[in-house]
Design an enzyme around this catalytic site. Structure first.
Site, PDB file in Angstrom:
ATOM      1  N   ARG A   1      -4.822  42.448  46.366  1.00 44.40           N
ATOM      2  CA  ARG A   1      -5.439  41.724  45.257  1.00 44.40           C
ATOM      3  C   ARG A   1      -6.509  40.742  45.722  1.00 44.40           C
ATOM      4  O   ARG A   1      -6.414  40.152  46.789  1.00 44.40           O
ATOM      5  CB  ARG A   1      -4.366  40.950  44.473  1.00 44.40           C
ATOM      6  CG  ARG A   1      -3.360  41.830  43.772  1.00 44.40           C
ATOM      7  CD  ARG A   1      -2.236  41.008  43.165  1.00 44.40           C
ATOM      8  NE  ARG A   1      -1.449  40.324  44.184  1.00 44.40           N
ATOM      9  CZ  ARG A   1      -0.455  39.489  43.908  1.00 44.40           C
ATOM     10  NH1 ARG A   1      -0.130  39.243  42.656  1.00 44.40           N
ATOM     11  NH2 ARG A   1       0.221  38.918  44.894  1.00 44.40           N
TER      12      ARG A   1
ATOM     13  N   ASP B   1      -0.632  43.706  50.107  1.00 48.20           N
ATOM     14  CA  ASP B   1      -1.251  43.026  48.956  1.00 48.20           C
ATOM     15  C   ASP B   1      -2.755  43.258  49.009  1.00 48.20           C
ATOM     16  O   ASP B   1      -3.413  42.840  49.959  1.00 48.20           O
ATOM     17  CB  ASP B   1      -0.937  41.530  48.997  1.00 48.20           C
ATOM     18  CG  ASP B   1      -1.277  40.806  47.694  1.00 48.20           C
ATOM     19  OD1 ASP B   1      -2.080  41.349  46.913  1.00 48.20           O
ATOM     20  OD2 ASP B   1      -0.730  39.717  47.471  1.00 48.20           O
TER      21      ASP B   1
END
Length: 604
Positions: free
Chosen positions: A343, A341
Site C-alpha cells: 500500500r 504490504d
C-alpha cells in the site's frame, strides 16, 4: 540546458509544459528519452503498457538489455534477490504462456507481470532476460538517475510503478551522447527530458506535499447511521495506482480548518462488511465513525482496492488458510510469494489538499500513514483495538513485525457484536470454533503479577512553575490524582509499579528514556497535565513534541508506552477531569497491562 519537445521547441509561457508533454507521451504508452548529468541516455516506457513492438524498439536502439525499475518493497514482495551489492537484481522471465523469454513478446509479458503484485514468485524463472533494478521510493528527489526518473514517470502518470528502460547506443556500439540522443528524438519524434529537470518539477510538487493529483469524479450528500449530522461523499480517481479509488466522507466545512479529525482506512471486505474477528479493521472503522459524530470537522478517507494490504481478496483468503495452519499474517503472504504490504498513501495527501484541510489529527496506529501525510499532521491519535482469542496473534504480529502502535481497549458494550441467534424452541447452534476470551477475562495462562509497569509523571510540587515550558505543572490535585489512580489500578491487578518524577511536561520524554534504560519495565505510562499559559504557541509546540516523542519511541523500541497527557485551559478544568468518576487513569493502566501481556507473549 535544452529540453527537446515533440515540436522541438520549449514553450516558455508554460514553464512545466516540457514535463507535461513527456508525461502525456509516457501515459499513452510511448517511449521517451531520459538524459542525466553524466551524459548517459536511456529509452524508457511504462511496463504496464509494454508490447512486443515497444520492447523491440527498446532493444533495437540500445544495448539490448531491458531493465525494469521498481522499488525495494515490490522486489522483496516477489522474493527477488540482488545479483551483487549494487541495485541490479537477478534477471527474471515470466513463465506462464512464454517460451524462451528473450523475444519481444515474452519480455513484454514479463514487464506487465511485474506490475501485478498478486503474481507469485513461483511464476518467474531465474535467471531470465528482464533485469529488475531497485530504485528509491522517493525517486529523483533522492537519487537523480535515469531508473529513478523512469519510476517517477510511472507514478506521475498514475500507472503501475514499474518502468522499462534500456541504455541507448550509437551506431558504433558506444553509449549515445546527449547530442546523439537529441538527433534520435528529432528523427523518431520522441520527447527528451533531463533527469535534473524532472527533479526540479518534483521538488515544486513536493513543496505542496503532492506527487499526483487525484481527480474528483463524483460528489453527493450522505447520511451515515453512526453520524447524526449530514455528511458529504467525494469519490476520487486518477491516483498513482489506477486500480484504486479514494472515497472521502466529510463532516463539516473542513476547508481552511486546523486539527481536522482524519482517518485513512484501507478497504477490508471481511472486517468492514462481515465484522470478521480475524482482524481489527471493522472495529477501527466504526470507532472512527463514532469519533466523527463527536467532532465538528472530520474526514474519513476510505481507499478502495487495498484489500489484504494490497494483495486482493482472493489472495488474502489463501493467506487465511496458511494462518489457520500456524503462520502469522506476515509469513502467510511471504509463503504465497506475495508482498507483505504494497500500500501507498501518497494520494491521501492530495485529497486532503483538494479538500482545503490545513492540518489534521490523524487517527491511526500505522507509521506508514503517519509518514505519508506528515506535512499536515498536527497530532497522531492511536485507535484502540478489542483483543480476543481469534485476533490476538494478528494484533501481536502487527505490533512486533509491522511496527503498528497497537493499543488494546474494550469497546463500549452497546457497540459489541450481537449474540448469535438460537434456533426457535431449541438449543444454540453448534459452534466448532475455539472458546473466546473476553478482554476483561484474560486466559488462565496470563500472570499479571509478573509484570512491571513504569509510571513517569510530572512533579506534584504546587509551587513549581516550569518556565522553560511556559506553562504550569499543577500537582496538588490533578497530577497526583491521576498518578495515584493509575498506580492503584495496577496494584489491584497485581502488577509491580515503578515511578519516576520529573519537573515538568518538557522533561517527560527524558524520564521515559531513563525508565527504559534503568528499569526495563514491561510497559510505561506517561502521566502529565499541561495547562495553557500566555504563550499558546509554545504550549502547543511542547504538547505536540511529547506526543511525537511517545510515537517515535513506540516505533523505535519494543516496550509499549501509554500516553496519559491531559491538555487543559486552566487548573479548574484539570482538577475536574482528573476527579471525574470515569477517570482516564484507569484506562491508561488497563491499556498498559494489556500491551505488556501482548508484547511479552503472555497472551497466546
Amino acid at each position: 540546458m535544452v529540453y527537446l519537445m515533440e515540436n522541438g521547441v520549449k514553450d516558455d509561457s508554460h514553464p512545466d509544459q516540457d514535463v507535461q508533454d513527456v508525461l502525456k507521451a509516457f501515459k499513452s504508452g510511448g517511449c521517451v528519452v531520459l538524459a542525466d548529468g553524466q551524459g548517459g541516455c536511456s529509452l524508457a516506457c511504462a511496463a504496464q503498457l509494454a508490447t512486443a513492438g515497444r520492447v523491440a524498439f527498446l532493444v533495437r536502439h540500445s544495448s539490448g538489455i531491458v531493465c525494469a525499475a521498481m522499488d525495494e518493497e515490490r522486489l522483496q514482495g516477489f522474493g527477488f534477490h540482488p545479483a551483487s551489492s549494487s541495485n541490479a537484481y537477478v534477471a527474471v522471465d515470466w513463465t506462464p504462456g512464454c517460451t524462451t523469454g528473450v523475444s519481444g513478446k515474452d519480455r513484454a509479458a514479463t514487464l506487465r507481470a511485474l506490475c501485478d503484485t498478486a503474481n507469485s514468485t513461483l511464476s518467474f524463472k531465474r535467471p531470465g532476460h528482464t533485469f529488475p533494478v531497485c530504485v528509491s521510493k522517493d525517486g529523483v528527489l533522492k537519487t537523480a538517475l535515469r531508473p529513478e526518473a523512469a519510476y517517477d514517470l510511472c507514478r506521475l502518470t498514475g500507472l503501475a510503478s514499474v518502468a522499462a528502460l534500456a541504455e541507448m547506443m550509437n551506431e558504433d556500439g558506444e553509449s549515445a551522447t546527449n547530442d546523439e540522443a537529441m538527433c534520435f528524438c528529432r528523427e523518431h519524434n520522441l520527447p527528451l527530458l533531463h533527469v535534473e529537470r524532472l527533479a526540479s518539477y518534483r521538488k515544486s510538487q513536493a513543496a505542496n506535499g503532492v506527487l499526483t493529483e487525484p481527480v474528483l469524479g463524483a460528489r453527493s450528500k450522505m447520511w451515515v447511521e453512526e453520524i447524526t449530522a449530514e455528511t458529504s461523499m467525494h469519490v476520487y480517481s486518477g491516483t498513482a495506482d489506477p486500480s484504486l479509488e479514494i472515497v472521502a466522507v466529510v463532516k463539516g466545512a473542513v476547508a481552511e480548518q486546523e486539527g481536522v479529525a482524519c482517518r485513512i482506512h484501507s478497504e477490508c471486505f471481511t472486517g468492514d462488511v462481515l465484522a470478521s474477528q480475524r482482524c481489527d479493521c471493522g472495529q477501527q472503522l466504526h470507532r472512527f465513525l463514532r469519533i466523527m459524530n463527536e467532532e465538528s470537522y472530520a474526514v474519513l478517507l476510505y481507499i478502495r482496492g487495498q484489500e489484504g494490504r494490497g494483495i486482493g481478496l482472493q489472495a488474502k483468503i489463501r493467506a487465511y488458510k496458511l494462518q489457520d495452519e500456524g503462520h502469522d499474517t506476515v509469513d502467510a503472504n511471504l509463503k504465497l510469494g506475495l508482498p507483505v504490504d504494497t500500500r501507498s498513501y501518497d494520494d491521501a495527501l492530495g485529497v486532503l489538499n483538494q479538500l482545503g484541510v490545513k492540518s489534521v489529527r490523524l487517527f491511526t496506529n500505522n507509521p506508514a500513514k503517519m509518514r505519508s501525510i506528515q506535512h499536515i499532521v498536527k497530532e497522531v491519535v492511536s485507535i484502540p483495538s478489542v483483543p480476543h482469542a481469534r485476533n490476538m496473534k494478528y494484533l501481536k504480529t502487527k505490533r512486533e513485525r509491522l511496527n503498528h502502535l497497537t493499543l488494546l481497549e474494550p469497546l463500549p458494550e452497546k457497540f459489541s457484536p450481537p449474540e448469535r441467534a438460537t434456533a426457535s424452541g431449541g438449543n444454540a447452534p453448534s459452534d466448532s470454533r475455539p472458546p473466546e476470551s473476553t478482554p476483561d477475562t484474560p486466559p488462565e495462562s496470563v500472570v499479571v503479577s509478573e509484570k512491571c509497569v513504569g509510571i513517569v509523571h510530572v512533579t506534584s510540587n504546587t509551587a513549581y512553575v516550569n518556565f522553560s515550558c511556559a506553562f504550569k505543572t499543577p500537582g496538588s490535585m490533578a497530577v497526583e490524582k491521576l498518578r495515584s489512580d493509575a498506580e492503584s489500578e495496577l496494584q489491584r491487578a497485581g502488577a509491580k509499579c515503578i515511578k519516576i518524577a520529573v519537573p515538568g511536561v518538557c522533561n517527560l520524554m527524558s524520564g521515559v528514556r531513563l525508565m527504559l534504560r534503568e528499569h526495563n519495565p514491561d510497559a510505561v505510562i506517561v502521566v502529565g497535565v499541561a495547562i495553557k499559559d500566555d504563550s499558546s504557541a509554545l504550549y502547543d509546540l511542547t504538547c505536540k513534541s511529547v506526543v511525537k516523542g511517545v510515537t517515535d519511541l513506540n516505533t523505535a523500541q519494543d516496550t509499549p508506552i501509554i500516553l496519559g497527557l491531559l491538555t487543559c485551559q486552566d487548573e479548574e478544568q484539570a482538577n475536574a477531569q482528573s476527579n471525574d468518576l470515569d477517570t482516564p487513569a484507569k484506562a491508561w493502566a488497563e491499556s498498559a497491562l494489556q500491551m505488556a501481556l501482548l508484547s511479552t507473549g503472555s497472551i497466546a
